[in-house]
Design a protein around this motif. Structure first.
Motif, PDB file in Angstrom:
ATOM      1  N   ASN A   1       4.943  -1.364  -3.828  1.00 53.54           N
ATOM      2  CA  ASN A   1       4.804  -0.423  -2.718  1.00 53.54           C
ATOM      3  C   ASN A   1       4.486  -1.149  -1.415  1.00 53.54           C
ATOM      4  O   ASN A   1       4.356  -0.531  -0.379  1.00 53.54           O
ATOM      5  CB  ASN A   1       3.732   0.625  -3.025  1.00 53.54           C
TER       6      ASN A   1
ATOM      7  N   TRP B   1       5.478   0.361  -9.521  1.00 47.86           N
ATOM      8  CA  TRP B   1       6.180   0.331  -8.242  1.00 47.86           C
ATOM      9  C   TRP B   1       5.708  -0.881  -7.454  1.00 47.86           C
ATOM     10  O   TRP B   1       4.520  -1.210  -7.481  1.00 47.86           O
ATOM     11  CB  TRP B   1       5.861   1.569  -7.407  1.00 47.86           C
TER      12      TRP B   1
ATOM     13  N   ASP C   1       1.932   2.350   2.580  1.00 49.23           N
ATOM     14  CA  ASP C   1       3.024   1.603   1.965  1.00 49.23           C
ATOM     15  C   ASP C   1       4.057   1.289   3.047  1.00 49.23           C
ATOM     16  O   ASP C   1       4.329   2.121   3.905  1.00 49.23           O
ATOM     17  CB  ASP C   1       3.740   2.457   0.911  1.00 49.23           C
TER      18      ASP C   1
ATOM     19  N   GLY D   1     -10.218   1.849   2.230  1.00 52.81           N
ATOM     20  CA  GLY D   1      -9.344   2.989   2.564  1.00 52.81           C
ATOM     21  C   GLY D   1      -8.081   2.964   1.718  1.00 52.81           C
ATOM     22  O   GLY D   1      -7.982   2.223   0.745  1.00 52.81           O
ATOM     23  N   ASN D   2      -7.148   3.801   2.079  1.00 52.50           N
ATOM     24  CA  ASN D   2      -5.869   3.827   1.379  1.00 52.50           C
ATOM     25  C   ASN D   2      -4.813   3.204   2.285  1.00 52.50           C
ATOM     26  O   ASN D   2      -4.330   3.849   3.192  1.00 52.50           O
ATOM     27  CB  ASN D   2      -5.432   5.277   1.087  1.00 52.50           C
ATOM     28  N   PRO D   3      -4.450   1.951   2.037  1.00 44.98           N
ATOM     29  CA  PRO D   3      -3.464   1.346   2.937  1.00 44.98           C
ATOM     30  C   PRO D   3      -2.113   2.049   2.852  1.00 44.98           C
ATOM     31  O   PRO D   3      -1.760   2.604   1.804  1.00 44.98           O
ATOM     32  CB  PRO D   3      -3.368  -0.101   2.456  1.00 44.98           C
TER      33      PRO D   3
ATOM     34  N   ALA E   1       9.435   3.984   2.745  1.00 42.57           N
ATOM     35  CA  ALA E   1       8.209   4.743   2.491  1.00 42.57           C
ATOM     36  C   ALA E   1       8.277   6.089   3.214  1.00 42.57           C
ATOM     37  O   ALA E   1       7.615   7.044   2.827  1.00 42.57           O
ATOM     38  CB  ALA E   1       6.999   3.949   2.969  1.00 42.57           C
TER      39      ALA E   1
END
Lengths: 402, 558
Positions: B289, B287, B124, B120-122, B332
């Motif tokens: 993040n 970055w 930030d 998945g997209n963790p 974030a």
């Protein structure tokens, strides 16, 4: 002498009436409200609610969380049974997938756009021999809120890339800029690095899907008549399309987070992104005081996210649930609820009697950021047949998904 | 009759009291707890640790009513994922400094488990750009802030024989540069990726073929030549730079938040250094993040996943995000405005960076790491080891074993000398390249045994004089001294020895550094500290249980 007897008669009559009401309320919940309240709560079990389960797309979350409790408290009922709404959010394509694979059996579905409804109509007809939705019947399946797909860009960079407003060849120009190895240096801005575009994952999020559909229409320079063959049989198109997608580093799973990243990371990470106008409005205030001016740009032709709410034509939906769902649909399209969607969440109401440019409206507040209330100039591309929609999704899944 | 009513009432009262007490007791009996272990990049320690304590104190619960206990460990981001991949570390959550290494972590995890470690997209947690931290007058000498400065400018400065003289400041000496060790720390790996990009002139689409160009190797070697030493974590590197000042380091690859933290200290009078500023490399940067990754590993239970989600929501909640601002991070949460201390007064520019470098794929990152191994600055190292009689037993066994491991970590190009001291001072192996003699050195170390007195000062001075005479000033020069007791037999005093070392010490960061290990409870820590600290080295306290860890940490400097 006679008075006590009359009193007795009256008392008995009243008592019988009260008992009658209680009995009636036991049989027909509509009578419950008439029954003597303190006794009612002790004697009569509360009528079972009619539960309407709703699968909806994530971006409507804040608005629905506000309006669902208000609807339930409004006293909406079916034959005296109160209506209870149970919502679950997921990506637009996940909504249709969950219904098709049977993991969810909701009464109502609300993906972000009619695209999913069209695709579901197509796929369910193939899979089950009949459609699970009937968009032709506006009483059971209709758009509730509207918002177009837009491009959001840092003004300084958009000025260089396309000026005031992108022209008719926006997508071919974007393609050429993205694949140019010189990046921004080709536009005399070497310090801006390579050109960075973002859209969401089209397999999960509707806005990403709309973007690749607009790109495809953009390649062909048309706004209608897209077919599955256009996607499958043209290698020039495929190369062009995949070059754009290869330039994108990461596909966010939904539109809100993509827009949040645009603002948190600034132009270092995204020069421009494709999101809903409402998402851009929601975040417009957050962009102030960071990386310069953020502006919205309307593509030469767009697609509308129209947030249909459709009652499923499925055997698990009872007649009472249909009625309850219809009540909820009417509530969502009522004027006060539509006004909340406009003023607080930046959606365009389906109720055209609500003016977009009214005091407090985001279209007034953010007019300087390029938001335009009147989009009559903006053509809409035709939603292609379900087969073309599914072909494009499959093409992306095979060649781009990572 | 009356009596029985009383009895009945009493019984009822007792019953109700008992029942209500049970309710109280139930709250005290642990209804079970669920532990969320989190291994995170050390640069967010100041922000995260108080939040972990606050979260634990609030006794947050899962849906099943289990109390969530968060256990946190700061660690270099690359070091931690190595631990996870090798199975040494089994955390619920991994929060490295950035997503840069995720492709590599996933590729390696797939080989072992057939799936990605990060799915998945963790989300930030907090953001901060990777920057080049430089003392303000030095940055100004390079034309900052009017002129944009990039990795290529740093490389040019690093490779120039003239150092700061080329910029009208001969008094500043050589350009002394630093970044952390790429095998341990996120800022180390992003530094060498940025070097590779700068060498090719690219900003994205870096391929393995690009790295075959000999000019990439030359470029990396040239930049690495100006490195004073490496190190295990970015936070630690920042600390050294800000403690020791411009004669030690001219510039280092750090994170923006560390500069804000230092400038906050300076402005409040807690640091007397000159100002430091962030340079945002014009070719682009990365970055940090701080992704919050619930690892996709068999040891994470559904319950831990749920608990980890609750802790994540807490960290992303507005009050905690607002706190991040105080520590110099960019939250974030985009609804929090970037206000003070994120401003020019604190050495940074929030309108930067203007662009980023694309994260290369796993194979390219692997190749850059291999290239770095070949081009990194070699070390000339003298190990000075106490073999006096008091080392008998466990001590000499573990000291020998950990020295063997330490030698294995050094590269073939590194030069190694080993001096043993007791009543005598003997050279086990002279300062020559390790490659050809590696097996012989390992064999000799295995045969070390204890005997005699402790001539700590004489041995240290001997090592220093040997290294000063025979070491290459273009190499990292260091001495590692291990001792388990006070000096008992030296002909010179500590003051005499230190006077000689200080008199011949070279320029700040490039000087010979002495690392000292106080081994066991009888070691004279204060003396070892006095030897290490003036040279830019570090004193460690150690025991047979952790001596390997200390050697590992010292190895990150090279």
């Amino acid at each position: 002498m006679y008075t006590p007897r009359i009193n007795w008669i009256l008392l008995i009559l009243f008592g019988m009436a009260a008992i009658g009401v209680f009995v009636a309320a036991l049989l027909i919940p509509s009578f419950r409200a008439v029954a003597y309240a303190p006794l009612r709560e002790i004697l009569l079990p509360p009528p079972a609610p009619v539960i309407v389960t709703v699968l909806y797309s994530t971006e409507k979350q804040a608005w629905l969380e506000e309006v669902v409790p208000a609807f339930e408290q409004s006293g909406a009922n079916v034959n005296g049974h109160p209506v209870k709404i149970q919502v679950e959010k997921m990506g637009s394509w996940e909504v249709t997938n969950a219904v098709l694979d049977g993991t969810r059996k909701p009464v109502l579905i609300s993906p972000a756009s009619m695209l999913q409804i069209a695709a579901l109509q197509d796929t369910s007809t193939i899979q089950f021999g009949r459609s699970l939705v009937n968009p032709a019947d506006t009483a059971s399946c209709r758009a509730v809120l509207r918002t177009p797909l837009v491009l959001v860009a840092w003004k300084e960079r958009a000025d260089v890339l396309w000026g005031q407003q992108p022209g008719a060849s926006l997508w071919p120009n974007i393609h050429d800029a993205l694949v140019n190895p010189k990046g921004w240096a080709a536009f005399n801005q070497p310090d801006w690095g390579y050109i960075k575009f973002g859209h969401t994952d089209p397999l999960k999020s509707n806005s990403g899907y709309m973007t690749i559909l607009l790109m495809t229409y953009g390649y062909y320079g048309k706004t209608s008549g897209l077919t599955a063959a256009d996607i499958l049989n043209n290698s020039d198109y495929q190369k062009w399309f995949l070059e754009i997608e290869a330039s994108i580093g990461q596909f966010e799973h939904s539109t809100g987070p993509l827009m949040q990243k645009m603002i948190a990371y600034g132009p270092s990470t995204y020069d421009f992104v494709a999101v809903y106008e409402s998402t851009a409005i929601e975040q417009a205030a957050n962009a102030v005081g960071r990386y310069g001016e953020l502006r919205v740009y309307y593509p030469p032709a767009t697609l509308w996210s129209d947030h249909p709410f459709c009652i499923l034509e499925a055997e698990w939906v009872t007649p009472d649930q249909r009625k309850a769902a219809a009540l909820f649909l009417d509530y969502l399209t009522s004027k006060p609820v539509q006004e909340v969607a406009l003023l607080k969440y930046g959606y365009r109401p389906i109720d055209s009697s609500i003016p977009l440019e009214q005091p407090g409206s985001p279209f007034e507040r953010y007019a300087a950021n390029g938001f335009r209330a009147d989009l009559s100039f903006l053509p809409e591309v035709q939603v292609p047949p379900g087969s073309a929609l599914n072909t494009l999704r499959d093409f992306w899944a095979r060649n781009v998904s990572r | 009759m009356k009596r029985s009513v009383y009895i009945l009432l009493s019984l009822l009262a007792i019953l109700s009291l008992t029942l209500s007490a049970c309710g109280q007791i139930q709250g005290l009996i642990p209804g079970g707890s669920v532990t969320v272990s989190i291994v995170y990049g050390s640069e967010k320690k100041e922000w995260l640790e108080p939040l972990v304590a606050q979260f634990n104190e609030a006794r947050n619960k899962t849906a099943d009513g289990k109390v969530i206990v968060v256990e946190s460990t700061p660690m270099g981001s690359i070091e931690s994922v190595r631990g996870i991949l090798e199975g040494r570390l089994q955390p619920t959550v991994w929060s490295p400094a950035s997503s840069v290494y995720i492709p590599v972590a996933n590729a390696e995890w797939r080989k072992l488990h057939g799936s990605d470690l990060v799915t998945g997209n963790p989300n930030d947690l907090v953001l901060s750009p990777v920057v080049i931290a430089m003392w303000k007058p030095m940055a100004q000498a390079l034309g900052w802030p009017e002129k944009a400065i990039g990795w290529a400018d740093i490389a040019e400065l690093a490779t120039s024989e003239q150092g700061w003289s080329a910029y009208g400041h001969p008094e500043w000496g050589d350009f002394k540069f630093g970044h952390t060790h790429p095998a341990y720390s996120n800022s180390g790996i992003v530094s060498i990726i940025a070097e590779a990009y700068a060498a090719t002139g690219k900003q994205r689409g870096l391929t393995e073929a690009d790295l075959n160009d000999p000019k990439v190797r030359e470029f990396m070697a040239a930049v690495e030549k100006s490195i004073i030493h490496y190190g295990t974590s970015t936070g630690f590197f920042a600390e050294r730079m800000f403690e020791r000042g411009p004669s030690y380091l001219s510039a280092a690859v750090l994170y923006e938040n560390l500069i804000v933290a230092q400038e906050t200290k300076r402005l409040s009078g807690q640091s007397s250094q000159i100002p430091v500023v962030a340079i945002y490399p014009k070719e682009g940067t990365f970055w940090t993040n701080n992704p919050y990754v619930v690892v996709n590993a068999p040891w994470v239970t559904e319950e831990q996943r749920e608990a980890a989600g609750i802790f994540e929501a807490f960290l992303l909640d507005r009050p905690q995000q607002l706190k991040a601002l105080e520590y110099g991070f960019r939250p974030a949460d985009p609804s929090i405005p970037l206000t003070a201390p994120l401003d020019a007064e604190h050495g940074i520019d929030i309108t930067q960076p203007k662009t980023i470098l694309e994260i290369p794929n796993a194979a390219v990152i692997d190749k850059i790491q291999a290239l770095w191994r070949e081009t990194k600055k070699p070390v000339d190292l003298v190990v000075v080891m106490d073999i006096s009689g008091s080392m008998r037993g466990d001590k000499i066994t573990t000291a020998r074993a950990s020295l063997l491991e330490f030698v294995k970590k050094l590269d073939d190009r590194d030069r190694l000398q080993i001096i043993l001291f007791s009543s005598n001072i003997t050279t086990l192996t002279p300062l020559t390249p390790l490659g050809p003699k590696r097996q012989q050195v390992l064999d000799s170390v295995s045969g070390i045994f204890e005997t005699g007195d402790t001539r700590l000062y004489d041995a240290t001075l001997a090592a220093y004089q040997d290294l000063a005479a025979n070491g290459d000033p273009n190499h990292i020069r260091a001495i590692v001294v291990l001792s388990d007791g006070a000096d008992t037999a030296s002909t010179q005093t500590l003051e005499e020895v230190m006077a000689q070392i200080n008199a011949s010490a070279g320029e700040g960061g490039n000087a010979i550094k002495i690392f000292t290990i106080a081994f066991g409870s009888d070691a004279d820590e204060s003396v070892l500290k006095q030897i290490a600290e003036p040279t830019g080295g570090k004193q460690y306290k150690s025991s047979p249980e952790n001596i390997q860890k200390i050697y590992d940490e010292i190895a990150t400097f090279f």
